[in-house]
Design an enzyme around this catalytic site. Sequence first.
Site, PDB file in Angstrom:
ATOM      1  N   ARG A  11       0.836  -1.189   0.000  1.00 32.89           N
ATOM      2  CA  ARG A  11       0.000   0.000   0.000  1.00 32.89           C
ATOM      3  C   ARG A  11       0.880   1.251   0.000  1.00 32.89           C
ATOM      4  O   ARG A  11       2.093   1.180   0.174  1.00 32.89           O
ATOM      5  CB  ARG A  11      -0.917  -0.002   1.233  1.00 32.89           C
ATOM      6  CG  ARG A  11      -2.013  -1.045   1.188  1.00 32.89           C
ATOM      7  CD  ARG A  11      -2.780  -1.129   2.503  1.00 32.89           C
ATOM      8  NE  ARG A  11      -1.980  -1.717   3.566  1.00 32.89           N
ATOM      9  CZ  ARG A  11      -2.418  -1.920   4.812  1.00 32.89           C
ATOM     10  NH1 ARG A  11      -3.659  -1.556   5.138  1.00 32.89           N
ATOM     11  NH2 ARG A  11      -1.639  -2.485   5.720  1.00 32.89           N
ATOM     12  N   LYS A  61       1.510   1.849   7.293  1.00 36.10           N
ATOM     13  CA  LYS A  61       1.854   1.038   8.454  1.00 36.10           C
ATOM     14  C   LYS A  61       2.751   1.792   9.420  1.00 36.10           C
ATOM     15  O   LYS A  61       3.351   2.813   9.089  1.00 36.10           O
ATOM     16  CB  LYS A  61       2.549  -0.257   8.013  1.00 36.10           C
ATOM     17  CG  LYS A  61       1.613  -1.253   7.351  1.00 36.10           C
ATOM     18  CD  LYS A  61       0.396  -1.585   8.215  1.00 36.10           C
ATOM     19  CE  LYS A  61       0.740  -2.366   9.465  1.00 36.10           C
ATOM     20  NZ  LYS A  61      -0.457  -2.617  10.322  1.00 36.10           N
ATOM     21  N   TYR A 103      -1.091   4.446  10.673  1.00 32.07           N
ATOM     22  CA  TYR A 103      -1.462   3.469  11.688  1.00 32.07           C
ATOM     23  C   TYR A 103      -0.268   3.259  12.619  1.00 32.07           C
ATOM     24  O   TYR A 103       0.875   3.133  12.158  1.00 32.07           O
ATOM     25  CB  TYR A 103      -1.831   2.123  11.049  1.00 32.07           C
ATOM     26  CG  TYR A 103      -3.168   2.109  10.346  1.00 32.07           C
ATOM     27  CD1 TYR A 103      -4.346   2.307  11.054  1.00 32.07           C
ATOM     28  CD2 TYR A 103      -3.243   1.895   8.974  1.00 32.07           C
ATOM     29  CE1 TYR A 103      -5.576   2.290  10.416  1.00 32.07           C
ATOM     30  CE2 TYR A 103      -4.472   1.873   8.329  1.00 32.07           C
ATOM     31  CZ  TYR A 103      -5.636   2.076   9.048  1.00 32.07           C
ATOM     32  OH  TYR A 103      -6.847   2.065   8.411  1.00 32.07           O
ATOM     33  N   HIS A 135      -0.832   1.479  16.244  1.00 32.18           N
ATOM     34  CA  HIS A 135      -1.088   0.288  17.071  1.00 32.18           C
ATOM     35  C   HIS A 135      -0.019   0.145  18.152  1.00 32.18           C
ATOM     36  O   HIS A 135       0.719  -0.841  18.215  1.00 32.18           O
ATOM     37  CB  HIS A 135      -1.139  -0.977  16.191  1.00 32.18           C
ATOM     38  CG  HIS A 135      -2.227  -0.964  15.162  1.00 32.18           C
ATOM     39  ND1 HIS A 135      -3.558  -1.031  15.486  1.00 32.18           N
ATOM     40  CD2 HIS A 135      -2.173  -0.873  13.804  1.00 32.18           C
ATOM     41  CE1 HIS A 135      -4.289  -0.996  14.392  1.00 32.18           C
ATOM     42  NE2 HIS A 135      -3.479  -0.889  13.356  1.00 32.18           N
ATOM     43  N   GLU A 139      -5.877   4.733  13.769  1.00 37.51           N
ATOM     44  CA  GLU A 139      -6.820   3.792  14.396  1.00 37.51           C
ATOM     45  C   GLU A 139      -7.536   4.339  15.616  1.00 37.51           C
ATOM     46  O   GLU A 139      -8.474   3.713  16.123  1.00 37.51           O
ATOM     47  CB  GLU A 139      -6.116   2.475  14.753  1.00 37.51           C
ATOM     48  CG  GLU A 139      -5.160   2.535  15.926  1.00 37.51           C
ATOM     49  CD  GLU A 139      -3.747   2.972  15.557  1.00 37.51           C
ATOM     50  OE1 GLU A 139      -2.877   2.913  16.437  1.00 37.51           O
ATOM     51  OE2 GLU A 139      -3.522   3.371  14.391  1.00 37.51           O
ATOM     52  N   VAL A 194      -7.690 -11.490  13.223  1.00 31.36           N
ATOM     53  CA  VAL A 194      -7.654 -10.150  12.636  1.00 31.36           C
ATOM     54  C   VAL A 194      -7.222  -9.121  13.673  1.00 31.36           C
ATOM     55  O   VAL A 194      -6.736  -8.038  13.326  1.00 31.36           O
ATOM     56  CB  VAL A 194      -9.025  -9.790  12.027  1.00 31.36           C
ATOM     57  CG1 VAL A 194      -8.968  -8.452  11.303  1.00 31.36           C
ATOM     58  CG2 VAL A 194      -9.482 -10.875  11.049  1.00 31.36           C
ATOM     59  N   ASP A 217      -3.003  -7.024  15.074  1.00 29.71           N
ATOM     60  CA  ASP A 217      -2.372  -5.705  15.143  1.00 29.71           C
ATOM     61  C   ASP A 217      -2.384  -5.142  16.557  1.00 29.71           C
ATOM     62  O   ASP A 217      -1.530  -4.328  16.920  1.00 29.71           O
ATOM     63  CB  ASP A 217      -3.085  -4.714  14.210  1.00 29.71           C
ATOM     64  CG  ASP A 217      -2.518  -4.716  12.803  1.00 29.71           C
ATOM     65  OD1 ASP A 217      -1.325  -5.020  12.653  1.00 29.71           O
ATOM     66  OD2 ASP A 217      -3.258  -4.422  11.857  1.00 29.71           O
ATOM     67  N   VAL A 275      -1.609 -12.770  10.029  1.00 26.30           N
ATOM     68  CA  VAL A 275      -0.887 -11.741   9.270  1.00 26.30           C
ATOM     69  C   VAL A 275      -1.276 -10.361   9.799  1.00 26.30           C
ATOM     70  O   VAL A 275      -2.461 -10.012   9.874  1.00 26.30           O
ATOM     71  CB  VAL A 275      -1.201 -11.848   7.769  1.00 26.30           C
ATOM     72  CG1 VAL A 275      -0.565 -10.697   7.003  1.00 26.30           C
ATOM     73  CG2 VAL A 275      -0.701 -13.188   7.234  1.00 26.30           C
TER      74      VAL A 275
END
Length: 373
Positions: free
Chosen positions: A15, A75, A94, A96, A118, A267, A270, A298
Site C-alpha cells: 500500500r 503502516k 497506523y 497500534h 486507528e 484479525v 495488530d 498476518v
Amino acid sequence: MLVGVPKEIKDNENRVGLAPSSVRELVHHGHDVIVERNAGIGIGMGDADYQSVGATVADTAAEIFERAEMIVKVKEPQAVERAMLRPDQVLFTYLHLAPDPEQTKDLVASGAVCIAYETVTSPRGGLPLLAPMSEVAGRMSIQAGAYCLEKPHGGLGMLLGGVPGVDPAKVVVLGGGVVGTHATHIAVGMGADVWVLDRNVDVLKAHWQQFGRSTNTVFSTQDAVERHVLMADLVIGGVLIPGAAAPKLVTADMVRQMKPGAVVVDVAIDQGGCFETSRATTHAQPTYVVNEVVHYCVANMPGGVPRTSTFALNNATLPHVVTLANKGYKRALLDDPHLLEGLNVHKGDVTYKPVADDLGYEFRDPVDAIENG
C-alpha cells in the site's frame, strides 16, 4: 506544508500513504508533496503518475524524512524509519502502539507528533480511519480461512460452503463490529454455517436485521466462547478495544481442545491478538500450527490487496490530511476533538490514555501537551 510519502518497507506491504488523486488534492490546496521513488508501484501507480499531478519524486526515504513537515504512511514506522523522525515532525499513519513497546519508546524519544489513524473517532462514535481496513480484513479473513481449511494447507480438508448432502463448515466470528460484519457477509455468501458472538445486544440485533436466519447470533460469555470455539471449523477473531491491547478471548487450553485441522484467523493481531496462541506473521509466511490448529495471523492483511486498500483508506484519511496541512497540526487538532483522539504521542509525551495505561507511561492530556509544549 511539505508533505512526504515514503515507500512502505514492512514485509510484503504494497500500500501507499497517498494515491496520485490524493496528491492532486493537496497540490490543489497549495501544498507541496514529495514521494519516494516507486512508492506507488504496488498499487500500479508509477512515478510519472505522481509527477503528473504535481508531486516531486525523491530517490530515498532519508530525503523524505529529512525534508517533509508531515509524513503520511500506512503502516507503523519500522525501526529504521523511526530513527529518521525529527522533533516537531508530524507522523500520520497506523501506529497500534499498545502491543508495541519498542515502537512507543522510539516515538517518544523522537520528539515527533504522532497521530494514529486507528484512534481517530467520528461524531457517531466509530473509528472512521480504521473502518476501511477492517472492512477489507474482515472480507479477507474468510478467503484466508477457506484457503487454510484445504488439506494441502494444513486444514481439515473442508469446503467452506459444503455441497448438497454434505455439511458446510461451522464459522465462528468473535466480535460483531466492522470486521465481524464483513466476515459474516462473505461467509454467508459462501454458504457457511455462521455463528456471531458479541456482548453488545444492539450489535447482535443489527446482525439479525442484516442477515436474518442466514446467521446465528449468540451473546458472548466465557461459556459461549468455549462451547462454540471447540465446535468450530474456522474461528475469526475480530474483537477490538480502541487503542488498547485486544482481550485474549480464546485460551491456549481451548486451542488444545479444538478439532485437529481447524483454522483460526486473528484479525486482532495488530493489537496483540485475541487468541493466547497468536503471534504476528507475514504474507510471506502467513501460517503456523499449534496443537494441530492452523493459525493465520498476518498483521497487515489488507496489504495483500494494496490497490483496493489504498483507495479505500485514502477516502477516509484524505480530508484529515488536507486539514492538517491547511491549518497546521495544532489548530487542526484543537478545532476537531475527533481528530484529537488520534494524537498518541506528542513531543515526548504519551497523550492517549489506553496506550499509557497498557505500557506504563505517564499520561499527558493532549490539549495541555499542544498548548503548553
